[in-house]
Structure formats: C-alpha cells, structure tokens
Design a protein around this motif. Structure first.
Motif, mmCIF file in Angstrom:
data_model
loop_
_atom_site.group_PDB
_atom_site.id
_atom_site.type_symbol
_atom_site.label_atom_id
_atom_site.label_comp_id
_atom_site.label_asym_id
_atom_site.label_seq_id
_atom_site.Cartn_x
_atom_site.Cartn_y
_atom_site.Cartn_z
ATOM 1 N N ALA A 24 -11.687 -1.320 -10.958
ATOM 2 C CA ALA A 24 -11.684 0.141 -11.124
ATOM 3 C C ALA A 24 -13.107 0.694 -11.091
ATOM 4 C CB ALA A 24 -10.994 0.523 -12.434
ATOM 5 N N GLU A 25 -14.042 -0.006 -11.724
ATOM 6 C CA GLU A 25 -15.445 0.435 -11.691
ATOM 7 C C GLU A 25 -16.002 0.397 -10.281
ATOM 8 O OE1 GLU A 25 -17.920 -1.818 -14.329
ATOM 9 O OE2 GLU A 25 -17.634 -0.392 -15.955
ATOM 10 N N LEU A 26 -15.703 -0.663 -9.553
ATOM 11 C CA LEU A 26 -16.186 -0.761 -8.174
ATOM 12 C C LEU A 26 -15.594 0.344 -7.303
ATOM 13 C CD1 LEU A 26 -16.067 -4.631 -7.751
ATOM 14 C CD2 LEU A 26 -18.116 -3.203 -7.581
ATOM 15 N N MET A 27 -14.337 0.643 -7.505
ATOM 16 C CA MET A 27 -13.705 1.695 -6.704
ATOM 17 C C MET A 27 -14.277 3.071 -7.050
ATOM 18 S SD MET A 27 -12.022 -0.076 -4.659
ATOM 19 C CE MET A 27 -11.333 1.269 -3.732
ATOM 20 N N ALA A 28 -14.647 3.274 -8.309
ATOM 21 C CA ALA A 28 -15.302 4.534 -8.685
ATOM 22 C C ALA A 28 -16.664 4.640 -7.994
ATOM 23 C CB ALA A 28 -15.456 4.620 -10.195
ATOM 24 N N ALA A 29 -17.375 3.524 -7.897
ATOM 25 C CA ALA A 29 -18.665 3.527 -7.202
ATOM 26 C C ALA A 29 -18.473 3.804 -5.713
ATOM 27 C CB ALA A 29 -19.378 2.185 -7.400
ATOM 28 N N ALA A 56 -21.270 0.637 0.132
ATOM 29 C CA ALA A 56 -19.836 0.826 -0.081
ATOM 30 C C ALA A 56 -19.051 -0.371 0.446
ATOM 31 C CB ALA A 56 -19.364 2.118 0.577
ATOM 32 N N ALA A 57 -19.467 -0.891 1.611
ATOM 33 C CA ALA A 57 -18.788 -2.054 2.184
ATOM 34 C C ALA A 57 -18.953 -3.273 1.284
ATOM 35 C CB ALA A 57 -19.332 -2.337 3.586
ATOM 36 N N ALA A 58 -20.149 -3.469 0.737
ATOM 37 C CA ALA A 58 -20.390 -4.611 -0.164
ATOM 38 C C ALA A 58 -19.547 -4.472 -1.433
ATOM 39 C CB ALA A 58 -21.866 -4.699 -0.515
ATOM 40 N N GLU A 59 -19.443 -3.261 -1.959
ATOM 41 C CA GLU A 59 -18.636 -3.049 -3.166
ATOM 42 C C GLU A 59 -17.157 -3.263 -2.883
ATOM 43 O OE1 GLU A 59 -21.775 0.018 -5.255
ATOM 44 O OE2 GLU A 59 -20.260 0.799 -3.888
ATOM 45 N N LEU A 60 -16.707 -2.864 -1.705
ATOM 46 C CA LEU A 60 -15.310 -3.088 -1.352
ATOM 47 C C LEU A 60 -15.023 -4.577 -1.195
ATOM 48 C CD1 LEU A 60 -12.531 -1.981 -0.722
ATOM 49 C CD2 LEU A 60 -13.260 -1.703 1.656
ATOM 50 N N ARG A 61 -15.943 -5.317 -0.555
ATOM 51 C CA ARG A 61 -15.761 -6.777 -0.445
ATOM 52 C C ARG A 61 -15.701 -7.418 -1.829
ATOM 53 N NH1 ARG A 61 -19.251 -6.070 3.938
ATOM 54 N NH2 ARG A 61 -21.065 -6.563 2.654
ATOM 55 N N ALA A 62 -16.553 -6.962 -2.734
ATOM 56 C CA ALA A 62 -16.548 -7.512 -4.101
ATOM 57 C C ALA A 62 -15.214 -7.216 -4.786
ATOM 58 C CB ALA A 62 -17.700 -6.930 -4.908
ATOM 59 N N LEU A 64 -12.313 -6.728 -3.360
ATOM 60 C CA LEU A 64 -11.278 -7.564 -2.749
ATOM 61 C C LEU A 64 -11.360 -9.005 -3.240
ATOM 62 C CD1 LEU A 64 -11.373 -6.164 0.885
ATOM 63 C CD2 LEU A 64 -9.486 -5.954 -0.750
ATOM 64 N N ASN A 65 -12.569 -9.524 -3.397
ATOM 65 C CA ASN A 65 -12.731 -10.890 -3.922
ATOM 66 C C ASN A 65 -12.246 -10.996 -5.360
ATOM 67 O OD1 ASN A 65 -13.791 -11.966 -1.566
ATOM 68 N ND2 ASN A 65 -15.897 -11.490 -2.130
ATOM 69 N N ILE A 66 -12.533 -9.994 -6.164
ATOM 70 C CA ILE A 66 -12.075 -10.001 -7.556
ATOM 71 C C ILE A 66 -10.560 -9.885 -7.612
ATOM 72 C CG2 ILE A 66 -12.148 -8.734 -9.747
ATOM 73 C CD1 ILE A 66 -15.113 -8.097 -9.029
ATOM 74 N N PHE A 67 -9.990 -9.091 -6.703
ATOM 75 C CA PHE A 67 -8.530 -8.982 -6.665
ATOM 76 C C PHE A 67 -7.906 -10.334 -6.303
ATOM 77 C CE2 PHE A 67 -4.467 -8.031 -4.595
ATOM 78 C CZ PHE A 67 -3.828 -7.434 -5.667
ATOM 79 N N ALA A 68 -8.528 -11.069 -5.390
ATOM 80 C CA ALA A 68 -8.032 -12.407 -5.042
ATOM 81 C C ALA A 68 -8.088 -13.316 -6.272
ATOM 82 C CB ALA A 68 -8.847 -12.994 -3.896
ATOM 83 N N ASP A 69 -9.164 -13.202 -7.054
ATOM 84 C CA ASP A 69 -9.263 -13.971 -8.301
ATOM 85 C C ASP A 69 -8.153 -13.583 -9.266
ATOM 86 O OD1 ASP A 69 -11.527 -15.199 -7.317
ATOM 87 O OD2 ASP A 69 -12.921 -13.982 -8.500
ATOM 88 N N LEU A 70 -7.849 -12.295 -9.342
ATOM 89 C CA LEU A 70 -6.783 -11.813 -10.224
ATOM 90 C C LEU A 70 -5.440 -12.412 -9.808
ATOM 91 C CD1 LEU A 70 -5.677 -9.918 -12.446
ATOM 92 C CD2 LEU A 70 -5.598 -8.117 -10.710
ATOM 93 N N LYS A 71 -5.164 -12.424 -8.501
ATOM 94 C CA LYS A 71 -3.911 -13.014 -8.021
ATOM 95 C C LYS A 71 -3.840 -14.497 -8.360
ATOM 96 C CE LYS A 71 -2.696 -12.232 -3.832
ATOM 97 N NZ LYS A 71 -2.617 -11.917 -2.384
ATOM 98 N N ASP A 72 -4.940 -15.213 -8.161
ATOM 99 C CA ASP A 72 -4.975 -16.643 -8.499
ATOM 100 C C ASP A 72 -4.741 -16.862 -9.986
ATOM 101 O OD1 ASP A 72 -5.507 -17.238 -5.863
ATOM 102 O OD2 ASP A 72 -7.660 -17.577 -6.186
#
Length: 96
Positions: A24-29, A56-62, A64-72
């Motif tokens: 959520a913080e990354l998406m706000a950024a 913005a692209a780097a924050e979006l990649r981060a 997405l990576n955190i979301f993958a961690d959440l799914k795992d």
C-alpha cells in the motif's frame, strides 16, 4: 502524500498484513509519482519525466515482488494448517 493508516510498523514480522501495508505504501508513492510525471510532461521537462517514470517502475516492480512473497507465505501457511480429524478404521461403522 498523506500518511496511510495502514502502516507496516504496526504489524509484527511475518504477518501477511505487514506485506500488504508495504505494498500500500509503494502504491501511494506510485500515485504521487504519477502526478509528478504529469507535471513534468506538461512542463516539457523530459529529464524529470524520465527519472520519475523510472522510479515509479522500480516501485511497481518492488510491489509485485512483495506480492509474490505474500502469495508464497499464504501457501506455506495453508500447508501448515492441520488436516481434518479422521476416525481410525477400527471406529468406522460397517453396514453388515
């Protein structure tokens, strides 16, 4: 950028909500950078626009990576859940 009430420091390590709060913080950024990109485009400031888009692209990649961690993490927690209690074969009724 306004401060979110969903803050990562409010959650313990390993809590899935901590990962959600970081996302959520990354998406706000990213939202803030989106506004900045519009301003840079209007001002014809290509250097500022490029830098903002890269951030913005780097924050979006981060995110997405955190979301993958959440799914795992959710899958690992699901595997740890105890299976339903089964009756031993000797206690099952037989229809004779």
């Amino acid at each position: 950028m306004s401060k979110s009430s969903f803050r990562p420091e409010d959650f313990a390590y390993g809590d899935p909500d901590k990962l959600r709060a970081i996302i959520a913080e990354l998406m706000a950024a990213i939202a803030m950078r989106s506004n900045m990109a519009g301003d840079y485009a209007y001002l014809r400031d290509d250097a500022g626009l490029q830098y903002t888009l890269q951030c913005a692209a780097a924050e979006l990649r981060a995110a997405l990576n955190i979301f993958a961690d959440l799914k795992d993490q959710k899958q690992r927690l699901k595997k740890r859940q105890p299976s339903p209690v089964r009756q031993p074969a000797s206690q099952k009724r037989t229809s004779e």
